[in-house]
Design a protein around this motif. Structure first.
Motif, PDB file in Angstrom:
ATOM      1  N   TYR A 188     -12.041   7.471   6.756  1.00 15.94           N
ATOM      2  CA  TYR A 188     -11.227   8.261   7.674  1.00 15.94           C
ATOM      3  C   TYR A 188     -11.786   8.052   9.080  1.00 15.94           C
ATOM      4  CZ  TYR A 188      -8.672  12.332   9.530  1.00 15.94           C
ATOM      5  OH  TYR A 188      -7.828  13.156  10.236  1.00 15.94           O
ATOM      6  N   ASP A 189     -11.018   7.364   9.936  1.00 12.37           N
ATOM      7  CA  ASP A 189     -11.421   7.150  11.323  1.00 12.37           C
ATOM      8  C   ASP A 189     -10.826   8.264  12.184  1.00 12.37           C
ATOM      9  OD1 ASP A 189     -12.872   4.709  10.959  1.00 12.37           O
ATOM     10  OD2 ASP A 189     -10.948   3.699  10.662  1.00 12.37           O
ATOM     11  N   VAL A 190     -11.714   8.995  12.847  1.00  8.97           N
ATOM     12  CA  VAL A 190     -11.285  10.151  13.636  1.00  8.97           C
ATOM     13  C   VAL A 190     -10.726   9.693  14.980  1.00  8.97           C
ATOM     14  CG1 VAL A 190     -12.020  12.299  14.731  1.00  8.97           C
ATOM     15  CG2 VAL A 190     -13.002  11.612  12.524  1.00  8.97           C
ATOM     16  N   ASP A 191      -9.505  10.085  15.255  1.00 10.44           N
ATOM     17  CA  ASP A 191      -8.899   9.827  16.554  1.00 10.44           C
ATOM     18  C   ASP A 191      -9.305  10.902  17.547  1.00 10.44           C
ATOM     19  OD1 ASP A 191      -7.198   8.587  18.474  1.00 10.44           O
ATOM     20  OD2 ASP A 191      -5.723  10.166  18.102  1.00 10.44           O
ATOM     21  N   GLN A 192      -9.245  12.158  17.114  1.00  7.02           N
ATOM     22  CA  GLN A 192      -9.660  13.266  17.968  1.00  7.02           C
ATOM     23  C   GLN A 192      -9.926  14.512  17.142  1.00  7.02           C
ATOM     24  OE1 GLN A 192      -6.148  15.081  20.230  1.00  7.02           O
ATOM     25  NE2 GLN A 192      -5.390  13.003  19.882  1.00  7.02           N
ATOM     26  N   LEU A 193     -10.853  15.323  17.628  1.00 11.03           N
ATOM     27  CA  LEU A 193     -11.123  16.635  17.056  1.00 11.03           C
ATOM     28  C   LEU A 193     -11.197  17.581  18.245  1.00 11.03           C
ATOM     29  CD1 LEU A 193     -13.691  17.473  14.230  1.00 11.03           C
ATOM     30  CD2 LEU A 193     -12.800  19.127  15.856  1.00 11.03           C
ATOM     31  N   ARG A 194     -10.173  18.435  18.381  1.00 12.20           N
ATOM     32  CA  ARG A 194     -10.034  19.263  19.576  1.00 12.20           C
ATOM     33  C   ARG A 194      -9.782  20.721  19.211  1.00 12.20           C
ATOM     34  NH1 ARG A 194      -5.528  15.994  22.870  1.00 12.20           N
ATOM     35  NH2 ARG A 194      -6.086  17.409  24.585  1.00 12.20           N
ATOM     36  N   PHE A 195     -10.027  21.589  20.180  1.00 16.38           N
ATOM     37  CA  PHE A 195      -9.890  23.035  19.997  1.00 16.38           C
ATOM     38  C   PHE A 195      -8.842  23.561  20.972  1.00 16.38           C
ATOM     39  CE2 PHE A 195     -14.034  21.813  18.562  1.00 16.38           C
ATOM     40  CZ  PHE A 195     -14.358  22.652  17.517  1.00 16.38           C
ATOM     41  N   PHE A 196      -7.922  24.382  20.441  1.00 17.17           N
ATOM     42  CA  PHE A 196      -6.873  24.980  21.261  1.00 17.17           C
ATOM     43  C   PHE A 196      -6.732  26.455  20.907  1.00 17.17           C
ATOM     44  CE2 PHE A 196      -5.702  20.536  20.885  1.00 17.17           C
ATOM     45  CZ  PHE A 196      -5.320  20.182  22.178  1.00 17.17           C
TER      46      PHE A 196
END
Length: 283
Positions: A188-196
């Protein structure tokens, strides 16, 4: 009369001895580093932590951060043969660096690497609006290995799990400990891990709002989760609570893929954050 004078002198001597022994210790001096710069060449200083502020004693010294780098300062003379001046740099770990700067046609060195030191640079205290990066790193490393689990929230799809296992707080920072787990044979290649911070789901045609929360610090690998493995990651976020009708969304998106997760964290979970100090006793 003579006896009185002798007693007076003895008492004065005892007083002076007591005063000198209990006088306040002199302030510790912060050493200044000698530095030469020139007009036609750039001098680079690499600091152990990100640069927070730079104060030049004279406009004859040109200073800027290297493009895309927070810990590299580039210096050049604005004119030749300027008078001696100084410069003060504050770094994210609370370090205070003082330089005495002189002009030289051919400086002794053009690249200076400052390693992490103890007691050789000054130490300052940041106000509440600034964060000590060194403290963030220490806390994050500790929490990465801590065995205590305070929370358990998760989202799971297609064999990928995003799991919140701990919330910890120190001053104005909340640390989120996440486990990224891959139970498939496909990496699993992470594109983004973000918080909203998002509005709760509403009826269609109703405008919704979201505000991104930028991490102050990240500890751990968030680029790839190999097949049948897991990664533990610590995110340090500014302290906040979540208003009614909103939630914190942790969005994990796959690069060139569709295994995307959305972990929802509400205010009743955030307020359960434990002091970082509690994790020390758990190790």
């Amino acid at each position: 009369m003579r006896t009185v004078s002798v007693v007076w002198i003895m008492n004065l001597g005892l007083f002076l001895t007591y005063f000198s022994g209990n006088a306040q210790q002199p302030a510790q001096s912060i050493p200044s580093r000698e530095l030469q710069i020139t007009y036609a060449k750039t001098t680079n200083i690499v600091f152990p932590y990100a640069i927070k502020s730079v104060d030049r004693g004279s406009k004859d010294v040109l200073a800027q951060k290297a493009g895309g780098m927070e810990n590299i300062l580039q210096l050049k003379a604005a004119k030749e043969d300027f008078e001696e001046t100084n410069m003060t740099v504050v770094t994210a770990d609370g370090g205070l660096y003082v330089f005495t700067i002189n002009y030289a046609r051919n400086p002794d060195l053009l690249n200076l690497l400052l390693v992490k030191e103890t007691q050789t640079s000054g130490t300052i205290q940041f106000d509440n609006q600034m964060v000590n990066e060194a403290q963030l790193g220490l806390d994050a490393s500790l929490l990465l290995d801590a065995h205590i689990k305070t929370i358990r929230k998760r989202d799971r799809k297609f064999g990928i799990t995003l799991l919140l296992t701990g919330l910890f707080i120190r001053d104005n920072v909340i640390y989120y400990r996440l486990i990224l787990e891959n139970d498939t044979n496909l990496s699993y290649d992470v594109d983004q891990l973000r918080f909203f911070i998002r509005d709760q789901e509403k009826a269609k045609r109703t405008a919704t709002q979201e505000v991104e929360v930028k991490p102050l610090y990240v500890e751990g690998n968030i680029s790839r989760i190999s097949g049948n493995t897991q990664q533990i990651v610590i995110f340090a976020l500014p302290k906040f609570t979540i208003p009614d009708g909103k939630y914190l969304a942790v969005l994990l998106m796959e690069k060139n893929g569709g295994r995307n997760l959305d972990l929802k964290i509400r205010n009743n979970t955030v307020v359960q954050a434990m002091p970082v100090a509690s994790s020390y006793s758990s190790n």
